[in-house]
Scaffold this motif. Structure first.
Motif, PDB file in Angstrom:
ATOM      1  N   MET A   1       1.802  57.573  38.857  1.00 43.81           N
ATOM      2  CA  MET A   1       1.300  58.920  38.640  1.00 43.81           C
ATOM      3  C   MET A   1       2.480  59.880  38.499  1.00 43.81           C
ATOM      4  N   GLN A   2       2.528  60.593  37.426  1.00 44.22           N
ATOM      5  CA  GLN A   2       3.645  61.519  37.224  1.00 44.22           C
ATOM      6  C   GLN A   2       3.087  62.897  36.913  1.00 44.22           C
ATOM      7  N   ASP A   3       3.531  63.888  37.669  1.00 45.81           N
ATOM      8  CA  ASP A   3       3.026  65.237  37.469  1.00 45.81           C
ATOM      9  C   ASP A   3       4.153  66.234  37.467  1.00 45.81           C
ATOM     10  N   GLU A   4       3.843  67.398  36.910  1.00 44.91           N
ATOM     11  CA  GLU A   4       4.869  68.425  36.847  1.00 44.91           C
ATOM     12  C   GLU A   4       5.169  68.979  38.246  1.00 44.91           C
ATOM     13  N   VAL A   5       4.118  69.301  38.996  1.00 38.94           N
ATOM     14  CA  VAL A   5       4.316  69.797  40.357  1.00 38.94           C
ATOM     15  C   VAL A   5       3.352  69.068  41.286  1.00 38.94           C
ATOM     16  N   LEU A   6       3.889  68.640  42.411  1.00 39.62           N
ATOM     17  CA  LEU A   6       3.063  68.017  43.451  1.00 39.62           C
ATOM     18  C   LEU A   6       2.975  69.001  44.604  1.00 39.62           C
ATOM     19  N   VAL A   7       1.772  69.269  45.069  1.00 39.26           N
ATOM     20  CA  VAL A   7       1.620  70.133  46.237  1.00 39.26           C
ATOM     21  C   VAL A   7       1.049  69.268  47.355  1.00 39.26           C
ATOM     22  N   LEU A   8       1.753  69.200  48.448  1.00 39.98           N
ATOM     23  CA  LEU A   8       1.327  68.344  49.565  1.00 39.98           C
ATOM     24  C   LEU A   8       0.702  69.202  50.655  1.00 39.98           C
ATOM     25  N   GLY A   9      -0.591  69.020  50.868  1.00 38.86           N
ATOM     26  CA  GLY A   9      -1.310  69.803  51.874  1.00 38.86           C
ATOM     27  C   GLY A   9      -2.188  70.840  51.201  1.00 38.86           C
ATOM     28  N   GLY A  10      -3.493  70.742  51.429  1.00 42.36           N
ATOM     29  CA  GLY A  10      -4.442  71.648  50.769  1.00 42.36           C
ATOM     30  C   GLY A  10      -5.055  72.631  51.733  1.00 42.36           C
ATOM     31  N   GLY A  11      -4.204  73.280  52.551  1.00 41.50           N
ATOM     32  CA  GLY A  11      -4.672  74.390  53.397  1.00 41.50           C
ATOM     33  C   GLY A  11      -4.414  75.695  52.656  1.00 41.50           C
ATOM     34  N   VAL A  12      -4.136  76.732  53.418  1.00 38.92           N
ATOM     35  CA  VAL A  12      -3.988  78.057  52.807  1.00 38.92           C
ATOM     36  C   VAL A  12      -2.801  78.085  51.835  1.00 38.92           C
ATOM     37  N   ALA A  13      -1.625  77.683  52.306  1.00 36.43           N
ATOM     38  CA  ALA A  13      -0.424  77.802  51.472  1.00 36.43           C
ATOM     39  C   ALA A  13      -0.504  76.873  50.265  1.00 36.43           C
ATOM     40  N   GLY A  14      -0.911  75.633  50.490  1.00 37.73           N
ATOM     41  CA  GLY A  14      -0.952  74.660  49.400  1.00 37.73           C
ATOM     42  C   GLY A  14      -1.939  75.065  48.309  1.00 37.73           C
ATOM     43  N   CYS A  15      -3.127  75.530  48.718  1.00 37.96           N
ATOM     44  CA  CYS A  15      -4.120  75.945  47.711  1.00 37.96           C
ATOM     45  C   CYS A  15      -3.628  77.179  46.968  1.00 37.96           C
ATOM     46  N   VAL A 140       4.940  60.862  41.602  1.00 33.61           N
ATOM     47  CA  VAL A 140       6.305  61.254  41.272  1.00 33.61           C
ATOM     48  C   VAL A 140       6.295  62.590  40.533  1.00 33.61           C
ATOM     49  N   ALA A 141       7.221  63.469  40.898  1.00 30.45           N
ATOM     50  CA  ALA A 141       7.325  64.763  40.207  1.00 30.45           C
ATOM     51  C   ALA A 141       8.721  65.333  40.435  1.00 30.45           C
ATOM     52  N   PRO A 142       9.170  66.188  39.516  1.00 26.85           N
ATOM     53  CA  PRO A 142      10.483  66.817  39.736  1.00 26.85           C
ATOM     54  C   PRO A 142      10.430  67.902  40.813  1.00 26.85           C
ATOM     55  N   THR A 143       9.236  68.460  41.046  1.00 26.76           N
ATOM     56  CA  THR A 143       9.118  69.565  42.005  1.00 26.76           C
ATOM     57  C   THR A 143       7.976  69.305  42.981  1.00 26.76           C
ATOM     58  N   VAL A 144       8.259  69.592  44.240  1.00 30.88           N
ATOM     59  CA  VAL A 144       7.237  69.425  45.287  1.00 30.88           C
ATOM     60  C   VAL A 144       7.143  70.706  46.100  1.00 30.88           C
ATOM     61  N   PHE A 145       5.908  71.118  46.409  1.00 31.54           N
ATOM     62  CA  PHE A 145       5.673  72.208  47.361  1.00 31.54           C
ATOM     63  C   PHE A 145       5.162  71.545  48.640  1.00 31.54           C
ATOM     64  N   LEU A 146       5.923  71.697  49.719  1.00 32.72           N
ATOM     65  CA  LEU A 146       5.540  71.068  50.981  1.00 32.72           C
ATOM     66  C   LEU A 146       4.713  72.064  51.794  1.00 32.72           C
ATOM     67  N   ALA A 147       3.420  71.745  52.014  1.00 34.40           N
ATOM     68  CA  ALA A 147       2.503  72.688  52.656  1.00 34.40           C
ATOM     69  C   ALA A 147       1.594  71.954  53.642  1.00 34.40           C
ATOM     70  N   THR A 148       2.178  71.055  54.412  1.00 33.21           N
ATOM     71  CA  THR A 148       1.362  70.250  55.331  1.00 33.21           C
ATOM     72  C   THR A 148       1.109  70.970  56.655  1.00 33.21           C
ATOM     73  N   GLY A 149       1.421  72.268  56.718  1.00 32.14           N
ATOM     74  CA  GLY A 149       1.063  73.083  57.875  1.00 32.14           C
ATOM     75  C   GLY A 149       1.714  72.605  59.140  1.00 32.14           C
TER      76      GLY A 149
END
Ligand SMILES: Cc1cc2nc3c(=O)[nH]c(=O)nc-3n(C[C@H](O)[C@H](O)[C@H](O)COP(=O)(O)OP(=O)(O)OC[C@H]3O[C@@H](n4cnc5c(N)ncnc54)[C@H](O)[C@@H]3O)c2cc1C
Length: 378
Positions: A1-15, A140-149
């Protein structure tokens, strides 16, 4: 799986970050470990800034049943005093808020993977981050937003919490008289070893959320019933507020490891840390959700402006530092027995002190984290 941006954690910040990125045409995959939103330990107070950011995301909390909160009340021992809030606030269960945020992310075109847990996150090449999920899938992605609270990923953890705070949340059905007395206030109750907040949420119920240091919890026998009795003994106002109230959960929801005062000092290229993974403000301020939304907005602006993540993270740290120290200073005050004894009296004589404290412990909106390009609207 390859994406432009991966966001980890779907709480307030991640969403919030996912929605903003998708609206700017980015391909986003959001990974959230819970199959559906559930109750979280949170006082569920939404500050004025949080309401503005949610509104910009298309989340209208009034339509979700949020209760307006216009006053703050401070209760220690038998005394209580109240003051108007310097902004309009609201109260909404996290379950309702998180459900609306996930729905908004899906509507914005985010690929949302619920019920998938990230086990590991590593940089496998200079511009390649790999998140390994519980079933072994590699994203896999070049950019990750870490939002696991509150939950740390191995290798990206936050420091230990020396006071070993423990947080609890319980919903209650109060009597009609108690509800009328609580009215539109967020009530902060003080006792030795911690503090708690009680406020109405939707459907006529009340949220009681509290934090205590572990040694205080140990003195209460490490049991919720013992702790509740001890808090009520220390603060008879709380006993009056909860007297005869019906608990609505089988047992309280709990959380440990809350590194209050933490601000992430740095990060690696391509990894933007947001929400509680960026900063953890003392809970009594009711500003954590606002910070989650604010850090998401700033990180998205930085990413779109091609600002390197380490630069963003250090600017964010500088921008949040003063607010964080003031909040910690105030939290220490709440934990001091003399301060606890005089605070309700002070508030009665000078209600403005609460407005000043509330303003000083707010995140400075549009703080100096904006990249050189114009900020992104969410
Ligand atoms: C006792 C207490 C009371 C509080 N009261 C208030 C209040 O009244 N008002 C306020 O504004 N703030 C309050 N806060 C703070 C607020 O709850 C947080 O600051 C806010 O939720 C942070 O948002 P977040 O998006 O970073 O984390 P969260 O909203 O916690 O979201 C993180 C998400 O990541 C997911 N996740 C975690 N690990 C993984 C993994 N490995 N893989 C995939 N997904 C994962 C989780 O399931 C979760 O959905 C309180 C905090 C505490 C401890």
């Amino acid at each position: 799986m390859q994406d432009e941006v991966l966001v980890l954690g779907g709480g307030v910040a991640g969403c919030a970050a996912s929605i903003a990125l998708a609206r700017k045409g980015r391909r986003v995959t959001l990974i959230e470990r819970e199959p559906t939103p559930r109750h979280k330990v949170c006082g569920e107070f939404l500050s004025g800034e949080a309401l503005k950011d949610l509104h910009a995301l298309g989340i209208y909390v009034a339509s979700l049943g949020a209760v307006p909160i216009n006053h703050v009340r401070l209760a220690a021992a038998r005394r209580a005093a109240q003051a108007p809030l310097p902004f309009s606030a609201a109260s909404l269960t996290r379950k309702a808020l998180d459900t609306a945020l996930i729905a908004a992310a899906i509507a914005a075109g985010v690929r949302v993977e619920q019920g998938r847990s990230v086990q590991a996150l590593a940089r496998t090449a200079p511009s390649v981050w790999q998140a390994t999920l519980d079933d072994g899938t590699a994203c896999v992605a070049p950019t990750v937003f870490l939002a696991t609270g509150k939950h740390d990923l191995r290798g990206h953890g936050r420091p230990k919490d020396p006071l070993q705070w423990v947080g609890f949340k319980m919903y209650y059905r109060l009597s009609a008289a108690q509800i009328a007395d609580l009215a539109d206030a967020s009530e902060l109750t003080l006792y030795s070893g911690g503090y708690g907040g009680i406020q109405p949420v939707e459907d006529g119920i009340a949220n009681f959320c509290c934090v205590v240091q572990r040694r205080y919890f140990a003195r209460a026998g490490l049991r919720w019933e013992g702790l509740l009795a001890k808090m009520q003994q220390d603060c008879p106002h709380l006993a009056m507020r909860l007297g005869g109230a019906e608990p609505l959960l089988d047992k309280p929801i709990t959380i440990t490891h809350i590194p209050y005062g933490y601000i992430r000092p740095t990060t690696e290229d391509g990894l933007y840390c947001i929400g509680d993974q960026a900063a953890v403000i003392p809970s009594f301020t009711g500003d954590g959700i606002s910070i989650a939304l604010h850090t998401a907005r700033c990180a998205v602006a930085a990413y779109l402006a091609a600002e390197p993540a380490p630069l963003f993270q250090s600017k964010l740290r500088s921008a949040l530092r003063v607010q964080m120290r003031l909040a910690e200073f105030a939290a220490d005050g709440l934990n001091n027995s003399f301060a606890r004894a005089v605070l309700p009296f002070c508030l009665r004589v000078w209600p403005g002190v609460m407005c000043v404290t509330a303003k000083l412990t707010r995140v400075a909106q549009h703080a100096a984290v904006a990249p050189m390009q114009s900020p992104v609207e969410i």
